[in-house]
Design a protein around this motif. Structure first.
Motif, PDB file in Angstrom:
ATOM      1  N   GLN A  22       0.834  -1.379  -0.002  1.00 19.25           N
ATOM      2  CA  GLN A  22       0.046   0.020  -0.056  1.00 19.25           C
ATOM      3  C   GLN A  22       0.917   1.069   0.087  1.00 19.25           C
ATOM      4  O   GLN A  22       0.082   2.325  -0.114  1.00 19.25           O
ATOM      5  CB  GLN A  22      -0.915  -0.083   1.228  1.00 19.25           C
ATOM      6  CG  GLN A  22      -1.864  -1.188   1.001  1.00 19.25           C
ATOM      7  CD  GLN A  22      -2.775  -1.273   2.626  1.00 19.25           C
ATOM      8  OE1 GLN A  22      -2.709  -0.538   3.194  1.00 19.25           O
ATOM      9  NE2 GLN A  22      -3.384  -2.672   2.613  1.00 19.25           N
ATOM     10  N   LEU A  23       2.186   1.149   0.096  1.00 18.85           N
ATOM     11  CA  LEU A  23       3.202   2.389   0.060  1.00 18.85           C
ATOM     12  C   LEU A  23       3.433   2.601  -1.283  1.00 18.85           C
ATOM     13  O   LEU A  23       3.494   1.865  -2.293  1.00 18.85           O
ATOM     14  CB  LEU A  23       4.220   2.025   0.679  1.00 18.85           C
ATOM     15  CG  LEU A  23       4.389   1.679   2.177  1.00 18.85           C
ATOM     16  CD1 LEU A  23       5.600   1.186   2.762  1.00 18.85           C
ATOM     17  CD2 LEU A  23       4.013   2.835   3.074  1.00 18.85           C
ATOM     18  N   GLU A  24       3.375   4.168  -1.528  1.00 22.09           N
ATOM     19  CA  GLU A  24       3.576   4.883  -2.810  1.00 22.09           C
ATOM     20  C   GLU A  24       4.966   5.464  -2.913  1.00 22.09           C
ATOM     21  O   GLU A  24       5.326   6.056  -1.821  1.00 22.09           O
ATOM     22  CB  GLU A  24       2.500   5.942  -3.096  1.00 22.09           C
ATOM     23  CG  GLU A  24       1.044   5.078  -2.863  1.00 22.09           C
ATOM     24  CD  GLU A  24       0.677   4.819  -4.257  1.00 22.09           C
ATOM     25  OE1 GLU A  24       1.344   4.676  -5.327  1.00 22.09           O
ATOM     26  OE2 GLU A  24      -0.305   3.612  -4.153  1.00 22.09           O
ATOM     27  N   LYS A  25       5.504   5.509  -4.060  1.00 19.97           N
ATOM     28  CA  LYS A  25       6.823   6.214  -4.214  1.00 19.97           C
ATOM     29  C   LYS A  25       6.686   7.622  -3.561  1.00 19.97           C
ATOM     30  O   LYS A  25       5.580   8.230  -3.990  1.00 19.97           O
ATOM     31  CB  LYS A  25       7.440   6.189  -5.574  1.00 19.97           C
ATOM     32  CG  LYS A  25       8.630   6.815  -5.848  1.00 19.97           C
ATOM     33  CD  LYS A  25       9.155   6.675  -7.296  1.00 19.97           C
ATOM     34  CE  LYS A  25      10.186   7.534  -7.453  1.00 19.97           C
ATOM     35  NZ  LYS A  25      10.669   7.673  -8.956  1.00 19.97           N
ATOM     36  N   GLY A  26       7.531   8.082  -3.078  1.00 14.71           N
ATOM     37  CA  GLY A  26       7.536   9.250  -2.336  1.00 14.71           C
ATOM     38  C   GLY A  26       6.630   9.552  -0.935  1.00 14.71           C
ATOM     39  O   GLY A  26       6.773  10.638  -0.568  1.00 14.71           O
ATOM     40  N   GLU A  27       6.111   8.533  -0.606  1.00 12.55           N
ATOM     41  CA  GLU A  27       5.266   8.408   0.676  1.00 12.55           C
ATOM     42  C   GLU A  27       6.299   8.251   1.973  1.00 12.55           C
ATOM     43  O   GLU A  27       7.193   7.853   1.812  1.00 12.55           O
ATOM     44  CB  GLU A  27       4.302   7.367   0.538  1.00 12.55           C
ATOM     45  CG  GLU A  27       3.191   7.204   1.876  1.00 12.55           C
ATOM     46  CD  GLU A  27       2.340   6.125   1.506  1.00 12.55           C
ATOM     47  OE1 GLU A  27       1.735   6.063   2.598  1.00 12.55           O
ATOM     48  OE2 GLU A  27       2.226   5.485   0.873  1.00 12.55           O
ATOM     49  N   VAL A  28       5.908   9.086   3.043  1.00  9.74           N
ATOM     50  CA  VAL A  28       6.350   9.178   4.151  1.00  9.74           C
ATOM     51  C   VAL A  28       5.724   8.059   5.147  1.00  9.74           C
ATOM     52  O   VAL A  28       4.568   8.345   5.298  1.00  9.74           O
ATOM     53  CB  VAL A  28       6.795  10.524   4.903  1.00  9.74           C
ATOM     54  CG1 VAL A  28       7.359  10.349   6.154  1.00  9.74           C
ATOM     55  CG2 VAL A  28       7.636  11.202   3.657  1.00  9.74           C
TER      56      VAL A  28
END
Length: 186
Positions: free
Chosen positions: A50-56
């Motif tokens: 569920q994590l996206e590139k750029g997500e913290v």
């Protein structure tokens, strides 16, 4: 305690700090466990998907990580390829340190240190209803979750009941070499 099912490795690029964290076993009790950490961690496959590139996101009770890229066998992973993760050790997330202070709205993920000797192979068995509505055996009545738990679980005795954060209460059923088997109890 932390358990990550279907673990995915998170590598923090250019992070060379090693430390030993002291974390409470229970929010209202003073008993603690120590976890040695470096630049490699495991998170649950479901969380990783569920994590996206750029997500913290935040490694719970530790620090923030910004997702730089997701890799599978050294190649970038397209979002449509992530879905249900079957072979988590074939892919990883590369991140960068994004600060100590919690970030509003960031996902807080449980984790297990990937330093050698800091994690144990673990499975959790979750029993469901044995018979279906036709009184026939339901082959899906047993779910098996495989992954890693933190090494502090090695101190547990068979029969001990613990809480794996964000997973549930589990009873240690058996120790088999370096592998622990728990029974989910709610």
């Amino acid at each position: 305690y932390f358990f990550v099912a279907n673990p995915v490795r998170v590598k923090i690029a250019e992070y060379n700090e090693s430390k030993a964290l002291k974390m409470n076993l229970h929010p209202k009790k003073s008993a603690q466990r120590e976890i040695k950490c470096g630049s490699d961690y495991f998170i649950a496959g479901e969380d990783a998907s569920q994590l996206e590139k750029g997500e913290v996101f935040r490694l719970k009770d530790h620090f923030n990580v910004k997702v730089v890229k997701k890799e599978m066998n050294g190649k970038g992973v397209k979002e449509k390829d992530i879905g249900a993760i079957q072979i988590a050790d074939m892919w990883k997330i590369v991140g960068e340190f994004a600060g100590q202070e919690p970030v509003a709205g960031a996902k807080k993920l449980h984790w297990v240190s990937a330093l050698q000797g800091e994690f144990l192979e673990c499975e959790v068995l979750k029993y469901g209803v044995l018979l279906d509505e036709k009184d026939e055996f339901d082959p899906h009545s047993l779910e098996k979750f495989e992954g890693y738990c933190e090494k502090a679980c090695a101190q547990l005795k068979e029969g001990d009941i613990i809480r794996f954060e964000r997973f549930g209460f589990c009873r240690l059923d058996k120790k088999n070499g370096g592998k622990l088997t728990f029974i989910y109890s709610g």
